[in-house]
Write an enzyme that holds these catalytic residues in place. Structure first.
Site, PDB file in Angstrom:
ATOM      1  N   HIS A 401      42.038  41.265  49.027  1.00  0.00           N
ATOM      2  CA  HIS A 401      42.150  39.698  48.304  1.00  0.00           C
ATOM      3  C   HIS A 401      43.503  39.400  48.053  1.00  0.00           C
ATOM      4  O   HIS A 401      44.001  38.350  47.653  1.00  0.00           O
ATOM      5  CB  HIS A 401      41.278  39.793  47.072  1.00  0.00           C
ATOM      6  CG  HIS A 401      39.891  39.622  47.099  1.00  0.00           C
ATOM      7  ND1 HIS A 401      39.233  38.181  47.249  1.00  0.00           N
ATOM      8  CD2 HIS A 401      38.836  40.397  47.213  1.00  0.00           C
ATOM      9  CE1 HIS A 401      37.928  38.331  47.446  1.00  0.00           C
ATOM     10  NE2 HIS A 401      37.831  39.680  47.561  1.00  0.00           N
ATOM     11  N   LYS A 593      43.560  26.189  38.207  1.00  0.00           N
ATOM     12  CA  LYS A 593      43.625  27.631  38.714  1.00  0.00           C
ATOM     13  C   LYS A 593      43.970  28.460  37.647  1.00  0.00           C
ATOM     14  O   LYS A 593      44.685  28.098  36.714  1.00  0.00           O
ATOM     15  CB  LYS A 593      44.377  27.530  39.920  1.00  0.00           C
ATOM     16  CG  LYS A 593      45.509  26.906  40.033  1.00  0.00           C
ATOM     17  CD  LYS A 593      46.320  27.113  41.415  1.00  0.00           C
ATOM     18  CE  LYS A 593      45.702  25.851  42.363  1.00  0.00           C
ATOM     19  NZ  LYS A 593      44.849  26.466  43.358  1.00  0.00           N
ATOM     20  N   ARG A 594      44.066  29.903  37.958  1.00  0.00           N
ATOM     21  CA  ARG A 594      44.734  30.709  36.958  1.00  0.00           C
ATOM     22  C   ARG A 594      46.181  30.442  37.034  1.00  0.00           C
ATOM     23  O   ARG A 594      46.719  29.892  37.973  1.00  0.00           O
ATOM     24  CB  ARG A 594      44.491  32.183  37.445  1.00  0.00           C
ATOM     25  CG  ARG A 594      43.154  32.778  36.957  1.00  0.00           C
ATOM     26  CD  ARG A 594      42.788  32.655  35.368  1.00  0.00           C
ATOM     27  NE  ARG A 594      43.644  33.775  34.786  1.00  0.00           N
ATOM     28  CZ  ARG A 594      43.334  34.737  34.149  1.00  0.00           C
ATOM     29  NH1 ARG A 594      41.917  35.101  34.557  1.00  0.00           N
ATOM     30  NH2 ARG A 594      43.924  35.514  33.762  1.00  0.00           N
ATOM     31  N   LYS A 599      51.471  30.790  42.316  1.00  0.00           N
ATOM     32  CA  LYS A 599      50.809  29.266  42.327  1.00  0.00           C
ATOM     33  C   LYS A 599      51.624  28.170  41.868  1.00  0.00           C
ATOM     34  O   LYS A 599      51.030  27.072  42.269  1.00  0.00           O
ATOM     35  CB  LYS A 599      49.369  29.464  41.349  1.00  0.00           C
ATOM     36  CG  LYS A 599      48.328  30.512  42.065  1.00  0.00           C
ATOM     37  CD  LYS A 599      47.133  30.374  40.856  1.00  0.00           C
ATOM     38  CE  LYS A 599      46.188  31.732  41.238  1.00  0.00           C
ATOM     39  NZ  LYS A 599      45.165  31.110  42.510  1.00  0.00           N
ATOM     40  N   THR A 701      39.926  29.063  46.742  1.00  0.00           N
ATOM     41  CA  THR A 701      38.613  28.426  47.247  1.00  0.00           C
ATOM     42  C   THR A 701      38.623  26.970  46.491  1.00  0.00           C
ATOM     43  O   THR A 701      37.768  26.170  46.886  1.00  0.00           O
ATOM     44  CB  THR A 701      37.442  29.383  46.712  1.00  0.00           C
ATOM     45  OG1 THR A 701      37.931  29.732  45.372  1.00  0.00           O
ATOM     46  CG2 THR A 701      37.513  30.328  47.492  1.00  0.00           C
ATOM     47  N   LYS A 705      36.778  23.299  47.309  1.00  0.00           N
ATOM     48  CA  LYS A 705      36.011  22.461  46.586  1.00  0.00           C
ATOM     49  C   LYS A 705      36.468  21.141  46.421  1.00  0.00           C
ATOM     50  O   LYS A 705      35.417  20.052  46.404  1.00  0.00           O
ATOM     51  CB  LYS A 705      35.828  23.067  45.040  1.00  0.00           C
ATOM     52  CG  LYS A 705      35.172  24.575  45.016  1.00  0.00           C
ATOM     53  CD  LYS A 705      35.691  25.221  43.567  1.00  0.00           C
ATOM     54  CE  LYS A 705      35.422  26.560  43.708  1.00  0.00           C
ATOM     55  NZ  LYS A 705      36.024  27.190  42.348  1.00  0.00           N
TER      56      LYS A 705
END
Ligand SMILES: *Cc1c(COP(=O)(O)O)cnc(C)c1O
Length: 861
Positions: A401, A593-594, A599, A701, A705
């Site tokens: 991952h 998101k985290r 990110k 992911t 969505k």
């Protein structure tokens, strides 16, 4: 629980005539897509009438919970609904298990330290096609279904993407009728609840089952005993062979809790089996009798600590004894469970084991299962090494991952020695055979290569590399998006890929369209019912039938009306949760998101500062009104991530209260981001921020969505973004920034963030702003850590290098949003192009390339 009253409440026998009456009831009450899916004739699943369902709820309220309609709280109503639903679920579970047992089926066992399930009520009602029945039943009792479903605590037994992926996969496995089971840990406390105080994150415990979880069933008949610690004795048998005998110093009890997951239209039921640790009372009793009452209590507390709490780190490794114990504990319990079930039919004949069993490792967290299965086969079942190793390497497969070095799990050898002495011996043996076998054959006398590929990392503190163990023991190793799988093969494990080229493959992630479209966005689901027919949740490719409508003005209007209504609902939620008024006509630009540097929430924040500065510098300036919406939890020890949360909140506070900018810009941070909140936020998004440094987001992911729900992606060419825009068209999204190759080239050449700071006056001004006390009055420097990380600490994720390109992309967003028709067209095309990203497609990929399963229609009796 349900069985005791099931005779008196809704009858669970199949009565076709009742089911068809229900069809009429449902048809006459069609208002939403969720209701609509009640009236399919696709399955022969028993469906109660409104009256029957009402009776069942009332019976459970009175007899299972012990209250009455007059006194019942919303929580009690919710519990009663769950018990009523469970009657239907358990019936189907029994049928599923009978079907599988009758066929001695091959099954996949999905091992994951995390399952981020969220809430189950609406999902189960939808999947059983009784949402409308339930809503009407409750309405006839004067109860609002939304109010009671909001009572359900999220099952937050995961950190983020990895855990949510496992949850989507269980849903797809059940829907596609593949024999399967999910194994994980029954954490008493899931991911912490986030509160924001004075702009800062505060972590509170999440006790999701403080008042009991009505979905789960304890299975005492499947309790396992798990040994830990102690030492290994070499016993010489009369024939001279050496037998290894492990003398553990503790035994921990593993108690299974089952959560049934029902597939769409009740196609089949897959069980999620979560292990809770308990003290072994017999063991304790012996200590107690030896005069050690306090010791016994300590022993009990230590045993019960194992499943107490989920480690809140996303993409960083904890390296703690307790975490290794958790991993071993749930793997050991799961493997015993797998062997027990196998032996019921095969009586310790292991020749068919690999043909009946596939085990998937969701990242390296369950990698210790490799050594444990070897140990069980060698020491307890008496197989020789070669037969045991053949079985192990036929059974396991591993999903990688992440490429982040800080996420690759390594355990100090001394921890292994203390906790799992026999497993360490086995790992040494696996390693020796690998180095003297495959490695020596390919690179003879190459000590450098031996050191590089060894499972053991040499150094002052010798470490066990769990990723190497996973690759060596697995028949397949997959990444989670094309680009990521390529990097796994070419950059993370290039030598392993030379040894075993066919072992490496890709399975691009997916999300379940039942939860992420049908259940969370009934308005859009209704449009799909019209244009694609009612089977789209099973065949998401059929959503492509909406594409021709993208150019039709009346359809564009209907599509955007759905979006607008979702935005109105989210605006009300924002008002409630943040106290901020936002205009649903503004662009809803969302990054949820985290929180992690890769990110790049701080890149988003720098753009917001830029926009704010533009507005202040020209008080007459008019822009397209924009609302920037954030949601994110930071790992409690990740200081910079927490500083970014603080910065978002303080900058938001200042901007939201600045009347000079005439409400053209708002910034909100919604606390405690989790699955149930995602279900409210995502359907209301116009822009989906997917702005990771290229090469760092394995797949993502939430990007899927968002696109499914008609948001346009503002993103880098990273992870699954690449495949998303390949489906939906780059022209319908906003791609910016360095590519994976460009990131690597820049880093190789020597990246200097100061060059960007010094050559871009706008960027410089924005960064310098962080050093003032403009956003934190009286506290200059309170936001400086962000600037320091981007300059003094070298900006490891190239935020400054991508800033200009990101700023330009945002201007393109504004331009397109002004053109309502073109925006609507792009939104429709995005949503209609996401067929590939159904988790059903991912599961079919796993089934065909890795697991080789057959699906079975569940017999109705
Ligand atoms: C989907 C999801 C994630 C994963 O989001 P990414 O943007 O892909 O990292 C994390 N948390 C929750 C609650 C989710 O639903």
């Amino acid at each position: 629980m349900a069985s005791k009253h099931s005779k008196k409440s809704a009858p669970v026998q199949t009565v076709k005539t009742v089911a068809s009456q229900e069809t009429e009831v449902a048809k006459s009450a069609v208002t939403t897509a969720v209701d609509n899916c009640d009236c399919s004739n696709e399955s022969d699943l028993f469906k109660p009438t409104v009256e029957q369902f009402k009776q069942s709820i009332v019976n459970h309220l009175r007899r299972t919970i012990g209250t009455s309609e007059k006194k019942a709280s919303n929580l009690a109503w919710w519990q009663a609904v769950v018990y009523a639903v469970n009657e239907l679920v358990f019936e189907r579970l029994t049928q599923t298990q009978a079907t599988h047992a009758g066929n001695d089926t091959r099954a996949v066992n999905y091992l994951s330290a995390e399952f981020l399930m969220g809430r189950l009520t609406v999902n189960n009602l939808c999947n059983l096609e009784v949402y409308n029945t339930c809503k009407d039943a409750l309405a006839s009792l004067g109860v609002d279904i939304n109010a009671i479903c909001d009572e359900e605590p999220d099952m937050a037994l995961g950190n983020g993407g990895l855990g949510r992926l496992a949850a989507c996969y269980i849903d797809s496995l059940a829907t596609l009728k593949y024999p399967s089971i999910g194994y994980g840990l029954h954490y008493e406390n899931g991911l912490f609840r986030q509160e924001i105080r004075g702009g800062r994150q505060v972590e509170r415990p999440d006790s999701w089952r403080e008042y009991g979880c009505p979905w789960e069933v304890c299975r005492p008949e499947s309790v396992q005993e798990i040994p830990v610690g102690g030492y290994v004795e070499d016993q010489v048998a009369p024939d001279g062979t050496i037998h290894k005998v492990w003398h553990p110093d503790h035994i921990i009890k593993a108690v299974p809790w089952d959560i049934p997951v029902v597939g769409f239209r009740g196609s089949s039921v897959t069980v999620l089996r979560l292990w809770e640790s308990r003290a072994n009372e017999q063991f304790n009793w012996d200590v107690f009798n030896a005069g050690g009452y306090v010791d016994a209590q300590e022993e009990k507390a230590a045993s019960e600590t194992i499943s107490k709490v989920l480690y809140p780190n996303d993409s960083t490794e904890a390296g703690k004894m307790l975490r290794l114990t958790q991993q071993y504990f749930f793997c050991a319990a799961s493997l015993r469970d797998i062997l027990r079930r196998y032996n019921r039919a095969h009586h310790h004949d292991y020749s068919a084991f690999a043909s009946k069993i596939a085990i998937q490792l969701n990242d390296t967290h369950p990698a210790i299962a490799v050594a444990e299965l070897m140990r069980l086969l060698l020491d307890e079942e008496g197989l020789n090494w070669d037969s045991a190793w053949k079985i192990v390497t036929d059974v396991f497969a591993y999903t990688n991952h992440t490429l982040l070095p800080e996420a690759l799990e390594k355990w100090p050898v001394y921890l292994f020695e203390r906790l799992l002495p026999r497993h360490l011996e086995i790992i040494y043996e696996i390693n020796a055979r690998f180095l003297d076998g495959e490695v020596a054959r390919k690179w003879p006398n190459d000590n450098g290569m031996r050191a590089k590929l060894s499972i053991i990392e040499e150094g002052p503190c010798r470490m066990v590399r769990m990723a190497h163990l996973s690759v060596i023991a697995s028949r397949r190793v997959n990444g989670v998006a094309e680009i990521h799988s390529q990097l796994v093969r070419e950059q993370l494990f290039p030598e392993f890929a030379q040894i075993w080229p066919d072992r490496f493959c890709n399975v691009t992630n997916g999300v379940t369209p039942r939860r992420w479209l049908l259940a969370c966005n009934p308005g859009l689901a209704e449009l799909y019912n019209e244009v694609s027919g009612k089977d789209w949740p099973l065949h998401l490719d059929s959503c492509a039938k909406m594409r021709p409508f993208a150019d039709k003005p009346d359809f564009q209007k209907r599509f955007m009306d759905v979006k607008y209504k979702n935005k109105v609902a989210l605006a009300a939620e924002i008002k409630k949760l943040c106290g901020v008024e936002v205009d649903p006509h503004a662009i809803f630009d969302v990054q949820v998101k985290r929180l992690h540097e890769y990110k790049r929430q701080h890149l988003n924040l720098l753009y917001i500062l830029h926009l704010y500065r533009e507005l202040l510098s020209d008080p007459t300036k008019t822009i397209v009104p924009q609302v920037f919406i954030f949601g994110a939890k930071a790992a409690p020890a990740y200081t910079l991530a927490k500083d970014i949360i603080y910065a978002i909140n303080k900058i938001g506070e200042r901007i939201n209260n600045d009347h000079r900018i005439r409400n053209q810009l708002k910034v909100v941070f919604i606390p405690n981001y989790r699955v149930s909140l995602a279900e409210k936020i995502i359907p209301a998004a116009d822009v989906s921020e997917q702005i990771s440094t290229a090469g760092y987001e394995a797949s993502g992911t939430s990007n899927m969505k968002f696109a499914m729900n008609g948001a346009l992606t503002l993103g880098t060419m990273d992870g699954a973004n690449i495949e998303i825009v390949a489906e939906a068209g780059e022209e319908n999204n906003f791609i910016f920034g360095l590519s994976v190759q460009e990131v690597q080239d820049l880093k190789a050449k020597g990246y200097n963030p100061w060059d960007f700071y010094n050559s871009d006056a706008d960027l410089k001004a924005v960064l310098d702003w962080l050093d003032t006390d403009y956003f934190t009055p009286g506290q200059p420097g309170a936001l400086s850590s962000i600037k320091r990380s981007l300059l003094d600490h070298g900006d490891p994720f190239l935020v400054l290098a991508d800033f200009a390109s990101y700023r330009d992309a945002h201007k393109r967003v504004e331009e397109l949003y002004k053109d309502k028709e073109r925006w609507a067209r792009a939104a429709i095309i995005n949503s209609a192009s996401m067929g590939k990203f159904s988790s059903d497609r991912s599961i079919e990929d796993y089934v065909h390339n890795i697991w080789s399963l057959k699906s079975y229609d569940v017999n109705n009796k």
